[in-house]
Design a protein around this motif. Structure first.
Motif, PDB file in Angstrom:
ATOM      1  N   SER A  57      45.418  62.549  34.219  1.00 15.74           N
ATOM      2  CA  SER A  57      45.375  63.207  35.526  1.00 15.74           C
ATOM      3  C   SER A  57      44.009  63.827  35.786  1.00 15.74           C
ATOM      4  O   SER A  57      43.521  63.838  36.927  1.00 15.74           O
ATOM      5  N   GLU A  58      43.375  64.355  34.748  1.00 13.45           N
ATOM      6  CA  GLU A  58      42.030  64.909  34.906  1.00 13.45           C
ATOM      7  C   GLU A  58      41.027  63.813  35.287  1.00 13.45           C
ATOM      8  O   GLU A  58      40.112  64.044  36.091  1.00 13.45           O
ATOM      9  N   LEU A  59      41.212  62.627  34.721  1.00 10.07           N
ATOM     10  CA  LEU A  59      40.332  61.506  35.088  1.00 10.07           C
ATOM     11  C   LEU A  59      40.575  61.083  36.536  1.00 10.07           C
ATOM     12  O   LEU A  59      39.640  60.667  37.233  1.00 10.07           O
ATOM     13  N   TYR A  83      46.358  68.848  42.876  1.00  9.13           N
ATOM     14  CA  TYR A  83      47.764  69.251  42.893  1.00  9.13           C
ATOM     15  C   TYR A  83      48.582  68.421  41.903  1.00  9.13           C
ATOM     16  O   TYR A  83      49.485  68.933  41.226  1.00  9.13           O
ATOM     17  N   GLN A  84      48.276  67.138  41.828  1.00  8.31           N
ATOM     18  CA  GLN A  84      48.988  66.278  40.887  1.00  8.31           C
ATOM     19  C   GLN A  84      48.729  66.717  39.451  1.00  8.31           C
ATOM     20  O   GLN A  84      49.646  66.721  38.611  1.00  8.31           O
ATOM     21  N   LEU A  85      47.493  67.084  39.159  1.00 10.04           N
ATOM     22  CA  LEU A  85      47.158  67.586  37.827  1.00 10.04           C
ATOM     23  C   LEU A  85      47.892  68.887  37.541  1.00 10.04           C
ATOM     24  O   LEU A  85      48.445  69.076  36.450  1.00 10.04           O
ATOM     25  N   LEU A  86      47.911  69.795  38.522  1.00  6.76           N
ATOM     26  CA  LEU A  86      48.598  71.069  38.338  1.00  6.76           C
ATOM     27  C   LEU A  86      50.092  70.858  38.113  1.00  6.76           C
ATOM     28  O   LEU A  86      50.698  71.516  37.252  1.00  6.76           O
ATOM     29  N   LYS A  87      50.690  69.949  38.879  1.00 10.24           N
ATOM     30  CA  LYS A  87      52.112  69.668  38.699  1.00 10.24           C
ATOM     31  C   LYS A  87      52.378  69.107  37.308  1.00 10.24           C
ATOM     32  O   LYS A  87      53.377  69.454  36.661  1.00 10.24           O
ATOM     33  N   LEU A 137      55.439  70.698  46.958  1.00  8.87           N
ATOM     34  CA  LEU A 137      55.376  70.768  48.420  1.00  8.87           C
ATOM     35  C   LEU A 137      53.931  70.660  48.912  1.00  8.87           C
ATOM     36  O   LEU A 137      53.646  69.999  49.916  1.00  8.87           O
ATOM     37  N   LYS A 138      53.022  71.323  48.221  1.00  9.92           N
ATOM     38  CA  LYS A 138      51.615  71.241  48.601  1.00  9.92           C
ATOM     39  C   LYS A 138      51.101  69.812  48.451  1.00  9.92           C
ATOM     40  O   LYS A 138      50.325  69.329  49.283  1.00  9.92           O
ATOM     41  N   LEU A 139      51.534  69.140  47.397  1.00  9.57           N
ATOM     42  CA  LEU A 139      51.124  67.753  47.188  1.00  9.57           C
ATOM     43  C   LEU A 139      51.676  66.853  48.285  1.00  9.57           C
ATOM     44  O   LEU A 139      50.956  66.002  48.830  1.00  9.57           O
ATOM     45  N   ALA A 140      52.944  67.037  48.637  1.00  8.82           N
ATOM     46  CA  ALA A 140      53.546  66.227  49.703  1.00  8.82           C
ATOM     47  C   ALA A 140      52.873  66.489  51.049  1.00  8.82           C
ATOM     48  O   ALA A 140      52.657  65.559  51.835  1.00  8.82           O
TER      49      ALA A 140
END
Length: 461
Positions: free
Chosen positions: A47-49, A130-134, A261-264
């Motif tokens: 995800s970081e990449l 956001y994807q990384l945080l999730k 929700l933020k990602l969506a």
């Protein structure tokens, strides 16, 4: 001499203690496990990449604003009858020709596609973050669950070992009572079977503990996990008083902070930009261009004929002088107006609109899922608390019943079967307390998670 021996003994003792401390396996806390997983988990690294790729895409979108510049150079040999590109005279000879050029172009107007592509690239970076945080939040919850599973198995094993020790003592005591004629020998066989059952339960508990440790070690990506162990730094208390909140309060807070929700929402905004980019292809494009060129010839050039009609050749001018004299500039504007393209632009617009509708539905579904998950988590946590409190009361009652049964058994007023039943009920009550305790702890972690209280603070890089 005695003093030196005494000092040597002290040094040797301290050295031995130091070696013992060094070989003692490290016991991990919950925070250490989560931190290590966030730094080393393979899925998080991927995800970081993705975040880095999104940043590269942003730089590419920014580059579309800049002019495109290219240089060219060529050198050729022409043998036989050919036209000298410099003198434009047909001659039969070997000629050499060099040319240099520079081309530049810039988009002046492109249906705002470049601007929308840049805005989309910035949104893509936010979405990847956001994807990384999730992913980090999910890994944290998985680590907490695996960590609590180890603690449960450790306490369960402890209970099994304590039960075995009690039964072994009772077996020894019963042997004495059988020899004294106080109880029948058949009771001794029952106790022997009970001890064997306890030993089997310990083996099962040890295997469960080993598997839970292995699961957490793999989640942490540990290469060496033979001596991996954790320390109990948790408690079954609602330290943040999360149960004092109402489900609607937790849901309202979750709507503001939850990453999914933020990602969506960000994906919805990206879909809107895709529609704008696709529509931009309907509009005309205007591009400015500039071209510079120069050339030089290395062959003798024909200047005329003599009295006998023989050609007269003159050596070429110096190369640098030719490059200077033969300079040329070409610049202007190019306008392209789309008229018909096989419905490709229209299809792209329609396709992007479909993706936009899917993003809207996904955002709505994520909101509904969040509401359901929050209310479910609150109900589960409340039920787990009630179960833990009830199992604690049950354990106290079973402990008193067991103590009473033991007193009767020790004086011969209760047979072995009835006493074993009382002991089994006590063991089950102890297991229920352990199980409900860690189930409640994990349910509280989930509820805090939705309320914005992380297991450990996640530091974004």
């Amino acid at each position: 001499m005695k003093i030196n021996k005494y000092n040597s003994l002290i040094v040797a003792l301290l050295f031995g203690l130091g070696l013992s401390a060094q070989t003692q396996p490290k016991q991990w806390t919950l925070e250490e496990c989560v931190r290590y997983a966030l730094d080393n988990n393979i899925t998080i690294k991927i995800s970081e990449l993705d975040v880095k790729n999104a940043d590269i895409d942003k730089k590419g979108a920014l580059g579309s604003y800049l002019p495109s510049v290219s240089g060219s150079a060529s050198h050729s040999w022409n043998i036989g009858l050919n036209v000298n590109p410099v003198t434009n005279i047909a001659t039969t000879q070997t000629t050499q020709y060099s040319s240099l050029g520079v081309n530049a172009g810039v988009d002046i107007y492109k249906g705002l596609q470049n601007q929308n592509a840049y805005r989309k690239a910035k949104l893509s970076i936010i979405a990847s973050q956001y994807q990384l945080l999730k992913m980090q939040e999910d890994i944290s919850l998985n680590v907490a669950n695996a960590f609590l599973e180890i603690l449960f198995n450790k306490e369960n094993l402890k209970v099994k070992k304590e039960q075995l020790a009690i039964d072994e003592k009772r077996y020894t005591r019963s042997e004495e009572m059988v020899n004294a004629g106080t109880i029948p020998r058949g009771d001794l066989f029952d106790l022997k079977a009970t001890v064997a059952t306890d030993q089997q339960a310990i083996i099962v508990a040890e295997n469960s503990l080993l598997i839970s440790k292995l699961s957490l070690a793999q989640l942490l990506q540990l290469k060496e996990f033979a001596d991996f162990d954790v320390i109990d730094d948790t408690n079954a208390k609602d330290e943040n008083n999360i149960m004092a909140q109402t489900p609607i309060d937790i849901y309202n807070k979750a709507k503001e902070i939850r990453t999914e929700l933020k990602l969506a929402q960000t994906n919805l905004e990206i879909a809107e930009k895709n529609v704008s980019i696709a529509r931009g292809a309907y509009q005309p494009t205007l591009r400015g261009f500039y071209q510079f060129s120069t050339s030089a010839s290395y062959s003798d050039r024909l200047s005329g004929v003599d009295a006998n009609n023989n050609p007269i050749y003159v050596a070429p001018d110096p190369v640098l002088d030719q490059f200077s004299d033969n300079k040329g500039h070409n610049f202007g504007f190019q306008l392209n107006v789309p008229i018909f393209n096989g419905f490709s632009v229209r299809n792209n617009v329609e396709r992007s609109k479909v993706s936009l509708e899917k993003s809207k539905i996904d955002l709505e579904q994520k909101s509904l899922d969040l509401q359901r998950n929050v209310y479910t988590a609150f109900t589960d946590a409340k039920g787990a608390l009630n179960a833990y409190e009830s199992s604690t009361v049950t354990l106290e009652a079973r402990q008193q019943a067991y103590n009473y049964a033991k007193e009767k058994y020790d004086v011969g007023l209760m047979n072995s079967f009835d006493f074993t039943q009382a002991q089994t009920l006590l063991t089950n009550a102890q297991s229920d307390v352990i199980r409900t305790k860690y189930d409640y702890m994990f349910k509280i972690k989930i509820l805090e998670f939705y309320f914005g209280i992380p297991i450990v603070p996640i530091i974004t890089k």
